[in-house]
Design a protein around this motif. Structure first.
Motif: not given
Length: 337
Positions: A279-306
């Motif tokens: 929802f950062a893109q829908f705030s008023a005004p839309p928020l400038t921010t640092v994007r964390q690749p959250m889903r990619d981080m989750g996938r990488l955690a699984v890959e390392n675990l396996l």
């Protein structure tokens, strides 16, 4: 309707129980023709293998335990989506538990997962930190920390490069012409806060701008803490023209407090967040921010675990890059600082 068993398939195929088991597991001891016939019978009879029975044979449950601070946390929700995607692709199930950001509860949940014989555990935003060194020496399953919140000698973790991402966010404000830049952090002593504050201070130093202790204000990682911290900044005699926030939730609270005081964003005050929640893109005004690749981080955690489960080498401490997303909450300052 009663589910078909191996005994039922053996009777229909007129073979022994052991032959059915071998055929369903793809044993080379059974001819391809027999394997095909038995699998077809199993399919037609609606047979599904028992996970419990399979685990007795393989000593694996094909299950990953995931510990999050709270399922209501938008960051955790995105990470879990990545974990589930990667796990499902590899026929693993996911068990989810909350720690409520309490170290003692986190350890209790980890031990409970061990007792339930999960194959591995992923802990997001760990509050336990160095205590894990002792836990790991006794753990019977591999553990991967994602976004670990306390420095430790833990071998396997997935983190964003907080320092570099925060440096870039602060540099963006400096390049716009801001010289009075504040930082609203997190008062709980998290590793990520230390690193983000470090990137902020390094960018100031590189630009030859003074570090102002009064511009360093703690929040609590939530919008209420962001609002309170912004109130402290707005009470200063010499106001900042820009604020870099520990995360998006802090930024939303800060924006609300500034707007309530009649300040325009970004005309009077520029604000930068961290995470790029949906929802950062829908705030008023839309928020400038640092994007964390959250889903990619989750996938990488699984890959390392396996990889750890397979006895392969996993990346010990995987750092993923952040990405600065410039929207409309930042602009050059009104006047020369």
């Amino acid at each position: 309707m009663k589910r078909a068993s191996i005994k039922d398939i053996a009777r229909l195929a007129n073979v022994s129980h052991s032959t059915v088991s071998r055929a369903l597991s793809g044993s080379p001891l059974i001819s391809p023709e027999t394997v095909s016939r038995i699998r077809q019978i199993a399919l037609e009879s609606g047979y599904r293998p028992s996970a419990a029975a399979r685990s007795l044979v393989t000593s694996r449950t094909s299950t990953i335990g995931v510990v999050v601070t709270s399922i209501a946390d938008p960051f955790a929700a995105e990470v879990v989506l990545g974990i589930e995607d990667a796990a499902n692709e590899r026929d693993y199930s996911v068990l989810l538990a909350n720690s409520n950001a309490l170290p003692e509860r986190e350890l209790k949940v980890v031990h409970a997962f061990e007792e339930r014989r999960v194959d591995g555990i992923i802990v997001t935003s760990s509050r336990v930190g160095a205590v894990y060194a002792e836990v790991l020496s006794q753990a019977r399953v591999p553990i991967v920390l994602l976004n670990n919140q306390h420095p430790s000698e833990f071998m396997h973790s997935v983190m964003i490069d907080n320092f570099a991402a925060s440096f870039a966010a602060t540099r963006h404000l400096i390049d716009l012409g801001h010289k009075r830049i504040a930082y609203i952090g997190d008062r709980f002593g998290c590793q990520s806060d230390t690193e983000r504050c470090g990137g902020y201070r390094a960018a100031l130093e590189q630009a030859g701008l003074p570090f102002r202790p009064e511009f360093l204000v703690p929040g609590n990682g939530g919008p209420d803490g962001g609002a309170t911290a912004m109130g402290s900044l707005l009470a200063l005699p010499n106001l900042p023209t820009a604020v870099f926030c520990y995360n998006d939730m802090t930024a939303f609270g800060a924006m609300g407090a500034a707007s309530a005081r009649g300040l325009g964003i970004p005309s009077d005050l520029s604000i930068v967040g961290f995470d790029d929640l949906f929802f950062a893109q829908f705030s008023a005004p839309p928020l400038t921010t640092v994007r964390q690749p959250m889903r990619d981080m989750g996938r990488l955690a699984v890959e390392n675990l396996l990889k750890l489960l397979a006895g392969d080498s996993a990346v010990p401490n995987a750092n993923v890059p952040g990405e600065l997303i410039v929207r409309h909450s930042t602009a050059p300052p009104k006047e020369t600082n």
